[in-house]
Design a protein around this motif. Structure first.
Motif, PDB file in Angstrom:
ATOM      1  N   LEU A  13      -7.436  -0.467  16.165  1.00 20.55           N
ATOM      2  CA  LEU A  13      -8.770  -0.950  15.811  1.00 20.55           C
ATOM      3  C   LEU A  13      -8.786  -1.609  14.435  1.00 20.55           C
ATOM      4  O   LEU A  13      -9.534  -2.572  14.214  1.00 20.55           O
ATOM      5  N   GLN A  14      -7.992  -1.095  13.511  1.00 15.77           N
ATOM      6  CA  GLN A  14      -8.001  -1.616  12.135  1.00 15.77           C
ATOM      7  C   GLN A  14      -6.582  -1.765  11.599  1.00 15.77           C
ATOM      8  O   GLN A  14      -6.308  -1.544  10.416  1.00 15.77           O
ATOM      9  N   ASP A  15      -5.681  -2.156  12.468  1.00 12.63           N
ATOM     10  CA  ASP A  15      -4.272  -2.361  12.109  1.00 12.63           C
ATOM     11  C   ASP A  15      -4.121  -3.572  11.187  1.00 12.63           C
ATOM     12  O   ASP A  15      -4.668  -4.638  11.486  1.00 12.63           O
ATOM     13  N   PRO A  16      -3.369  -3.441  10.054  1.00 12.55           N
ATOM     14  CA  PRO A  16      -2.697  -2.250   9.546  1.00 12.55           C
ATOM     15  C   PRO A  16      -3.644  -1.382   8.717  1.00 12.55           C
ATOM     16  O   PRO A  16      -4.513  -1.891   8.010  1.00 12.55           O
ATOM     17  N   TYR A  64       2.820  -3.588   4.304  1.00 14.40           N
ATOM     18  CA  TYR A  64       3.099  -3.387   2.882  1.00 14.40           C
ATOM     19  C   TYR A  64       2.077  -4.119   2.018  1.00 14.40           C
ATOM     20  O   TYR A  64       1.796  -3.692   0.884  1.00 14.40           O
ATOM     21  N   GLN A  65       1.498  -5.177   2.549  1.00 15.82           N
ATOM     22  CA  GLN A  65       0.490  -5.913   1.799  1.00 15.82           C
ATOM     23  C   GLN A  65      -0.681  -5.018   1.414  1.00 15.82           C
ATOM     24  O   GLN A  65      -1.320  -5.226   0.376  1.00 15.82           O
ATOM     25  N   LYS A  66      -0.972  -4.003   2.238  1.00 22.54           N
ATOM     26  CA  LYS A  66      -2.038  -3.055   1.903  1.00 22.54           C
ATOM     27  C   LYS A  66      -1.691  -2.292   0.616  1.00 22.54           C
ATOM     28  O   LYS A  66      -2.571  -1.985  -0.190  1.00 22.54           O
ATOM     29  N   VAL A  67      -0.422  -1.985   0.424  1.00 21.32           N
ATOM     30  CA  VAL A  67       0.026  -1.336  -0.807  1.00 21.32           C
ATOM     31  C   VAL A  67      -0.198  -2.278  -1.990  1.00 21.32           C
ATOM     32  O   VAL A  67      -0.746  -1.887  -3.027  1.00 21.32           O
ATOM     33  N   LEU A  68       0.235  -3.526  -1.824  1.00 18.16           N
ATOM     34  CA  LEU A  68       0.068  -4.505  -2.902  1.00 18.16           C
ATOM     35  C   LEU A  68      -1.398  -4.753  -3.213  1.00 18.16           C
ATOM     36  O   LEU A  68      -1.784  -4.870  -4.393  1.00 18.16           O
TER      37      LEU A  68
END
Length: 389
Positions: A363-366, A84-88
């Protein structure tokens, strides 16, 4: 309020047998943005029965999946919060726009313009804000997402070409990329009610968004030329997403039929995708894979796994080829661990759960958004380890 499909789509082999007859058809003629759904009927679409109603939300997310991921994140689940941090991060690094373009100017082969950059990033931002609202129920995020959708719906008029070297068909591709991301946000805002709260998106504004969708569909997406590559996969996926929001079984089925027509043309029986070698990069063949994965998931949500399972899981074979590209064993090795992994990988992994897809998504999670803001992102948040996907 969630609606449920009452009938299933006919099998893909039948669609393919009919579609093959029309595989050389030319792009459709120009139609007004006031055109009714019957303008989308092609000989291919007419061969398949229409579904009678749609599941909403139905563009990559559902009532159940949004409940689950929001509950996990709000409950402090470390993995869900990390994704979820990717959303933020995206919300915090992009301002909500206050002005929009009537004309979006597009160029080919990476050439850009302020309007092209804005509509791409705004599509991602509207979706990110919708996901943020779905998790928190905070009215501010719903209003910001609505501001973006309304801004483009009421302002946008047309696409234009950047210069004489721009492919004259480029607007069809650009509309095929940005429109489904807007629709994914719109599905959440229209149908999802976190903590029982409505987004407040008015009926008049929803109607204007419908007009916007018909404009870009009829005047651009429907005119995508037959290139037998990611263009056609992207346009088919876009029409499926638009059909869901418009509650048009015709528009959805027309996209579905196009999708299954191009699937075995773009992904060969051994899983190879010529776009990797032809373009000599690690992106263009992922455009095709992402469009196919997202379209397969749209159909699955509506009760049909046929795109996922077609030809012994052909999409999975395409991702096997992608793994070979990252492994340096394709004969045209343009992928490295620093190459972007597109978020469709996560959606495909949620269905197939193969070792090759597990390797790629790890490879690039998340996973966040594509580096060029073409397809919607945040799929690790929305799809990783979500039951029922």
């Amino acid at each position: 309020m969630k609606q449920h499909m009452n009938s299933r789509l006919r099998s893909i082999p039948l669609l393919l047998s009919v579609a093959a007859v029309f595989s050389c058809s030319k792009p459709g003629a120009h139609v007004s943005n006031q055109a009714v759904d019957k303008m989308d009927v092609s000989p291919v679409a007419a061969a398949a029965p229409a579904i009678t109603s749609f599941v909403h939300p139905g563009v990559l997310n559902t009532q159940t999946s949004l409940d689950y991921i929001g509950g996990q994140a709000n409950g402090g689940d470390a993995g869900r919060l990390a994704s979820y941090q990717k959303v933020l991060d995206f919300c915090n690094s992009h301002s909500v726009p206050t002005s929009f373009y009537a004309t979006v100017v597009v160029g080919s082969n990476g050439a850009t313009s302020p309007s092209k950059s804005q509509i791409r990033s705004n599509a991602e931002l509207a979706y990110a804000l919708a996901l943020r609202w779905a998790k928190t129920g905070t009215d501010t995020y719903a209003k910001q997402a609505i501001q973006i959708l309304n801004g483009w719906s009421y302002t946008f008029q047309k696409y234009a070409l950047l210069n004489s070297s721009t492919n004259p068909n480029q607007p069809a591709l650009e509309a095929s990329w940005t429109t489904p991301s807007f629709v994914a946000a719109a599905e959440i805002l229209r149908y999802y009610k976190p903590f029982g709260r409505s987004s407040g998106w008015s009926a008049a504004d929803i109607n204007q968004f419908n007009n916007y969708l018909n404009n870009v569909k009829n005047n651009y997406i429907n005119k995508c030329p037959v290139y037998n590559n990611n263009w056609n996969a992207s346009a088919a996926y876009a029409k499926m997403a638009i059909g869901i929001f418009l509650n048009s079984t015709t528009v959805f089925q027309n996209g579905y039929n196009d999708l299954v027509k191009y699937l075995p043309v773009i992904i060969k029986s051994d899983g190879s995708i010529p776009e990797l070698c032809d373009r000599q990069d690690c992106v263009h063949f992922q455009y095709s894979l992402t469009a196919f994965a997202y379209a397969a998931e749209l159909a699955r949500i509506q009760g049909d796994n046929g795109i996922w399972t077609y030809s012994s899981n052909l999409i999975s074979k395409g991702y096997d080829f992608m793994r070979a590209a990252y492994n340096g064993s394709t004969g045209c090795n343009y992928c490295t661990t620093s190459s972007p992994v597109f978020p469709g990988t996560e959606v495909a992994y949620s269905y197939y759960k193969t070792g090759n897809l597990g390797y790629l998504r790890g490879l690039q999670d998340p996973l966040g958004v594509p580096n060029d803001n073409t397809f919607l992102g945040f799929t690790t948040y929305t799809h990783y380890n979500v039951p029922g996907l």
